[in-house]
Design an enzyme around this catalytic site. Structure first.
Site, short mmCIF file in Angstrom:
data_model
loop_
_atom_site.label_atom_id
_atom_site.label_comp_id
_atom_site.label_asym_id
_atom_site.label_seq_id
_atom_site.Cartn_x
_atom_site.Cartn_y
_atom_site.Cartn_z
CG ASP A 118 27.15 -24.66 -71.49
OD1 ASP A 118 26.69 -24.49 -72.63
OD2 ASP A 118 28.34 -24.43 -71.19
CG HIS A 147 30.57 -22.59 -73.60
ND1 HIS A 147 29.96 -23.80 -73.81
CD2 HIS A 147 31.57 -22.51 -74.51
CE1 HIS A 147 30.57 -24.43 -74.80
NE2 HIS A 147 31.55 -23.67 -75.23
CG HIS A 205 32.37 -16.46 -69.13
ND1 HIS A 205 32.49 -15.09 -69.10
CD2 HIS A 205 33.33 -16.94 -68.31
CE1 HIS A 205 33.49 -14.74 -68.30
NE2 HIS A 205 34.02 -15.85 -67.80
CD GLU A 215 30.23 -20.72 -68.34
OE1 GLU A 215 31.46 -20.52 -68.48
OE2 GLU A 215 29.62 -21.62 -68.93
CG ASP A 230 27.82 -25.45 -66.97
OD1 ASP A 230 28.72 -26.31 -66.95
OD2 ASP A 230 27.96 -24.34 -67.52
#
Length: 230
Positions: free
Chosen positions: A167, A162, A57, A10, A8
């Site tokens: 994640d 997040h 985030h 960001e 994942d």
């Protein structure tokens, strides 16, 4: 030996073509369907402000001061994922950003040319059409506890940011749950097959066949049945 990497990122925004960049990468190793605890995690200096994406985030411009640029972590990242199949939720988004970073470095190759890709969003869409497919929805469906991955302040203020690593950890669990055989994710109705085919039940019904009373529908009930969808 099957090696998967749940991955994942960001970012500072939605589209790389608008100049948005990666600010965090998180990856979790799955080996023979076991989460090994081996992880890759880096915060990255994007050479631009994070803007409104901080609301998603929680990563501020200040927290990214003196963090390495993507080019500085790229060798370690590519080494970590080498030879693995990548598990990504909404793969085009993350792949688009990673490929953009490689292109900025002058690397012509794309991640999907280096590693096979599994998109858990597409799996969910095919198996559960018309339902919610976000990671939060899938986590609730599989009873995966996500609160342990948020800070005390976030939980206290009911604001959950997040993070790429958190994640990726959740995604690893989601993938194992959704590919673990006959899961409740893909079977909304109860499974009665074992009851129907149970030899003991069949034998019992045959033995009591003479005592079973059959009640037939009368003419009115038949008419109602035949005209139900008219």
């Amino acid at each position: 030996m099957e090696r998967l990497i749940a991955l994942d990122t960001e970012t500072t925004g939605i589209l790389p073509k608008e100049g948005h960049r990666i600010i965090e990468v998180g990856a979790v190793e799955i080996l023979n369907r076991e989460i090994t605890g081996t992880e890759f995690h880096k915060y990255i200096q994007p050479n631009r402000t994070v803007g409104d994406s901080v609301n998603i985030h929680g990563i501020s411009d200040k927290s990214l001061i003196n963090k390495p640029q993507f080019e500085q972590i790229s060798d370690d990242f590519l080494t970590f994922i080498e030879g693995a199949t990548l598990v990504i939720h909404n793969a085009p988004f993350d792949l688009g950003f990673i490929n953009n970073e490689l292109q900025i470095m002058g690397v012509d190759k794309k991640i999907e040319n280096l590693c096979p890709i599994i998109d858990t969003l597409e799996i969910s869409k095919k198996k559960r059409p018309g339902r919610m497919h976000g990671m939060d929805a899938l986590s609730r469906h599989f009873n995966i506890n996500t609160e342990a991955r948020f800070t005390v302040n976030e939980l206290k203020n009911k604001i959950k940011h997040h993070g790429a690593l958190s994640d990726a950890q959740i995604l690893a669990e989601i993938y194992l749950a959704m590919t673990g055989g006959q899961s409740i994710l893909f079977q909304e109705s109860s499974n009665t097959e074992s009851q129907i085919s149970d030899p003991i039940l069949v034998k019992k019904n045959i033995a009591n066949k003479g005592n079973i009373k059959v009640i037939y529908a009368n003419n009115k009930e038949i008419d109602l049945h035949n005209n139900f969808f008219k």
